[in-house]
Design a protein around this motif. Sequence first.
Motif, PDB file in Angstrom:
ATOM      1  N   ALA A  51       0.833  -1.205   0.000  1.00 22.19           N
ATOM      2  CA  ALA A  51       0.000   0.000   0.000  1.00 22.19           C
ATOM      3  C   ALA A  51       0.868   1.255   0.000  1.00 22.19           C
ATOM      4  CB  ALA A  51      -0.916  -0.007   1.223  1.00 22.19           C
ATOM      5  N   LEU A  52       1.907   1.276   0.818  1.00 18.25           N
ATOM      6  CA  LEU A  52       2.779   2.449   0.898  1.00 18.25           C
ATOM      7  C   LEU A  52       3.474   2.713  -0.436  1.00 18.25           C
ATOM      8  CD1 LEU A  52       4.094   4.663   2.630  1.00 18.25           C
ATOM      9  CD2 LEU A  52       5.845   2.997   3.278  1.00 18.25           C
ATOM     10  N   VAL A  53       4.058   1.661  -1.023  1.00 17.01           N
ATOM     11  CA  VAL A  53       4.776   1.832  -2.287  1.00 17.01           C
ATOM     12  C   VAL A  53       3.811   2.178  -3.418  1.00 17.01           C
ATOM     13  CG1 VAL A  53       6.221   0.665  -3.996  1.00 17.01           C
ATOM     14  CG2 VAL A  53       6.650   0.322  -1.557  1.00 17.01           C
ATOM     15  N   GLY A  54       2.665   1.491  -3.460  1.00 13.55           N
ATOM     16  CA  GLY A  54       1.699   1.733  -4.534  1.00 13.55           C
ATOM     17  C   GLY A  54       1.140   3.142  -4.507  1.00 13.55           C
ATOM     18  N   ILE A  55       0.788   3.630  -3.316  1.00 14.83           N
ATOM     19  CA  ILE A  55       0.256   4.998  -3.209  1.00 14.83           C
ATOM     20  C   ILE A  55       1.327   6.021  -3.563  1.00 14.83           C
ATOM     21  CG2 ILE A  55      -0.625   6.714  -1.588  1.00 14.83           C
ATOM     22  CD1 ILE A  55      -2.089   4.457  -0.138  1.00 14.83           C
ATOM     23  N   ALA A  56       2.554   5.800  -3.087  1.00 13.52           N
ATOM     24  CA  ALA A  56       3.638   6.738  -3.404  1.00 13.52           C
ATOM     25  C   ALA A  56       3.908   6.789  -4.904  1.00 13.52           C
ATOM     26  CB  ALA A  56       4.906   6.336  -2.647  1.00 13.52           C
ATOM     27  N   ALA A  57       3.940   5.619  -5.540  1.00 14.28           N
ATOM     28  CA  ALA A  57       4.200   5.584  -6.981  1.00 14.28           C
ATOM     29  C   ALA A  57       3.090   6.264  -7.764  1.00 14.28           C
ATOM     30  CB  ALA A  57       4.361   4.128  -7.437  1.00 14.28           C
ATOM     31  N   GLY A  58       1.836   5.989  -7.401  1.00 16.31           N
ATOM     32  CA  GLY A  58       0.717   6.585  -8.128  1.00 16.31           C
ATOM     33  C   GLY A  58       0.552   8.060  -7.875  1.00 16.31           C
ATOM     34  N   TRP A  59       0.858   8.513  -6.665  1.00 20.36           N
ATOM     35  CA  TRP A  59       0.655   9.928  -6.346  1.00 20.36           C
ATOM     36  C   TRP A  59       1.757  10.813  -6.905  1.00 20.36           C
ATOM     37  CZ3 TRP A  59      -2.532  13.543  -5.443  1.00 20.36           C
ATOM     38  CH2 TRP A  59      -2.128  14.746  -4.886  1.00 20.36           C
ATOM     39  N   PHE A  60       3.006  10.445  -6.673  1.00 26.31           N
ATOM     40  CA  PHE A  60       4.107  11.309  -7.101  1.00 26.31           C
ATOM     41  C   PHE A  60       4.349  11.231  -8.605  1.00 26.31           C
ATOM     42  CE2 PHE A  60       5.259  10.693  -2.587  1.00 26.31           C
ATOM     43  CZ  PHE A  60       5.305  12.021  -2.206  1.00 26.31           C
ATOM     44  N   GLY A  61       4.165  10.052  -9.197  1.00 25.02           N
ATOM     45  CA  GLY A  61       4.374   9.907 -10.637  1.00 25.02           C
ATOM     46  C   GLY A  61       5.811  10.180 -11.041  1.00 25.02           C
ATOM     47  N   GLY A  62       6.025  10.390 -12.320  1.00 29.59           N
ATOM     48  CA  GLY A  62       7.334  10.768 -12.829  1.00 29.59           C
ATOM     49  C   GLY A  62       8.436   9.793 -12.462  1.00 29.59           C
ATOM     50  N   PHE A  63       9.567  10.329 -12.028  1.00 29.16           N
ATOM     51  CA  PHE A  63      10.739   9.517 -11.708  1.00 29.16           C
ATOM     52  C   PHE A  63      10.453   8.540 -10.569  1.00 29.16           C
ATOM     53  CE2 PHE A  63      14.653   8.891  -9.222  1.00 29.16           C
ATOM     54  CZ  PHE A  63      15.450   8.286 -10.191  1.00 29.16           C
ATOM     55  N   VAL A  64       9.725   8.997  -9.548  1.00 28.54           N
ATOM     56  CA  VAL A  64       9.398   8.122  -8.410  1.00 28.54           C
ATOM     57  C   VAL A  64       8.578   6.933  -8.887  1.00 28.54           C
ATOM     58  CG1 VAL A  64       8.174   7.978  -6.207  1.00 28.54           C
ATOM     59  CG2 VAL A  64       9.518  10.017  -6.763  1.00 28.54           C
ATOM     60  N   ASP A  65       7.594   7.199  -9.729  1.00 29.68           N
ATOM     61  CA  ASP A  65       6.750   6.125 -10.250  1.00 29.68           C
ATOM     62  C   ASP A  65       7.566   5.135 -11.073  1.00 29.68           C
ATOM     63  OD1 ASP A  65       4.581   4.587 -10.997  1.00 29.68           O
ATOM     64  OD2 ASP A  65       3.954   5.939 -12.603  1.00 29.68           O
ATOM     65  N   VAL A  66       8.454   5.636 -11.918  1.00 26.96           N
ATOM     66  CA  VAL A  66       9.274   4.751 -12.758  1.00 26.96           C
ATOM     67  C   VAL A  66      10.160   3.860 -11.898  1.00 26.96           C
ATOM     68  CG1 VAL A  66      11.144   4.692 -14.448  1.00 26.96           C
ATOM     69  CG2 VAL A  66       9.237   6.288 -14.747  1.00 26.96           C
ATOM     70  N   MET A  67      10.822   4.437 -10.903  1.00 24.59           N
ATOM     71  CA  MET A  67      11.727   3.663 -10.065  1.00 24.59           C
ATOM     72  C   MET A  67      10.986   2.623  -9.234  1.00 24.59           C
ATOM     73  SD  MET A  67      14.666   4.641 -10.917  1.00 24.59           S
ATOM     74  CE  MET A  67      15.584   3.746  -9.663  1.00 24.59           C
ATOM     75  N   LEU A  68       9.878   3.006  -8.619  1.00 26.73           N
ATOM     76  CA  LEU A  68       9.127   2.060  -7.796  1.00 26.73           C
ATOM     77  C   LEU A  68       8.462   0.978  -8.649  1.00 26.73           C
ATOM     78  CD1 LEU A  68       7.470   4.448  -5.159  1.00 26.73           C
ATOM     79  CD2 LEU A  68       9.466   2.966  -4.883  1.00 26.73           C
ATOM     80  N   SER A  69       8.013   1.351  -9.831  1.00 26.97           N
ATOM     81  CA  SER A  69       7.412   0.348 -10.726  1.00 26.97           C
ATOM     82  C   SER A  69       8.449  -0.665 -11.186  1.00 26.97           C
ATOM     83  CB  SER A  69       6.780   1.034 -11.937  1.00 26.97           C
ATOM     84  OG  SER A  69       5.708   1.861 -11.546  1.00 26.97           O
TER      85      SER A  69
END
Length: 301
Positions: A112-130
Motif C-alpha cells: 500500500a505504501l509503495v503503490g500509493i507513493a508511486a501513483g501519487w508522485f508519478g514521474g521519476f518516483v513512479d518509474v523507479m518504484l514500478s
Amino acid sequence: MKTAIRGRGPWELAFERLRRDRAGLAASGAIAVIILIAILAPLFAQAAGHPPNAQYRETGLSPSGIPVGPSGVFLFGTDGLGRDVLVRVAYGARISLLVAVLSSALAVGVGALVGIAAGWFGGFVDVMLSRLMDVVLSLPFLVFALALVAVVGPSLTISIVVIAFFSWASVGRIIRGQTLSLRENEYVGAARLLGASNARIMFVEILPNVTATLIVYATLLIPSAIAFEATLSFLGLGVVPPTPSWGNMLADSVAYYKVAWWFVVFPGAALLGTTLAFNILGDSVRDAFDPRHDQTFGGRE
C-alpha cells in the motif's frame, strides 16, 4: 405514513452481501474453528497428556519402530518418533496462522505504501518504484529463499520476511493503478487547493478509498502465505524442528507414507482445509466489495 428511506454506504452493503453468502459464512465458520484449535492447542496437549515434542517410543511405536495408528491413546496416531500427531497438528496451526497473518499484513502494508507513493508522485518516483516491483515479481521464490537461508539460517522470522517480500509487489501494482485514478478526483484537487501536504492527501484522502481493495488482497494472500510457509518448512527452510509445523510434519511423513497413512493424511488435511477455507472467504470478500465481479461469472449461492 411514508416510510423513511435510509441510504446505505458501501461498507454496509458489502457486509450485507457477505452475510448472504452461504459459502463465505461456511468458510468463516471453518476458519473460526481452526483459530480456536490453534488457541487451545495447549489444552489439547493437556487433555491428551502428550506435550507436542514428547517422544513415546514404547507406546507410540511398534516393536519394529513403525508409528502406531489412531487409537484411544493417540487419536491421530503417532509420527516416526512416537509423538502425538493430533497435538502436533494443533500446534502446527499456530505456526501457519501466525506466519500467514504477519506476512500478509506486512506485504499489504508495504504494498500500500509503495503503490500509493508511486501513483501519487508519478514521474521519476513512479518509474523507479514500478521497476522495483517488476524486479521483485521476476525473482524466483525458492532460489531466493535457499540463498537467504544459506546465509542466515532457517527460522520463523525468515519465513515471514521471505513470504512478505515476494507478496508485496503484486499489492503495490494494484494500489498504484487505483491511486493513478483517484488522484484525478475532485476531492483530491480540492485538498490540493486548500494546501494539504502530500502525506495528508496520500493517507487521508487516498488510503481510505483503497482500503476495501487492501482487505480483499489480505484475505487472498493468507492462503498463499500458508502454502508458502508449508513449502519452506517441507524443504527445511522454515520453522526449525522440533517445533511442529504442517510442512515439516509432511516432510517427516515421506519415509512412512506406505505404512502410516495417518502421518500424511492429518497434516495434509489440515493444510488443505485451511487454505481452502481462506480461499473461499477471500472470494466471498472480493464479491462483497465488488459485486460486478460476481455478476460477471454468474453469481454464487
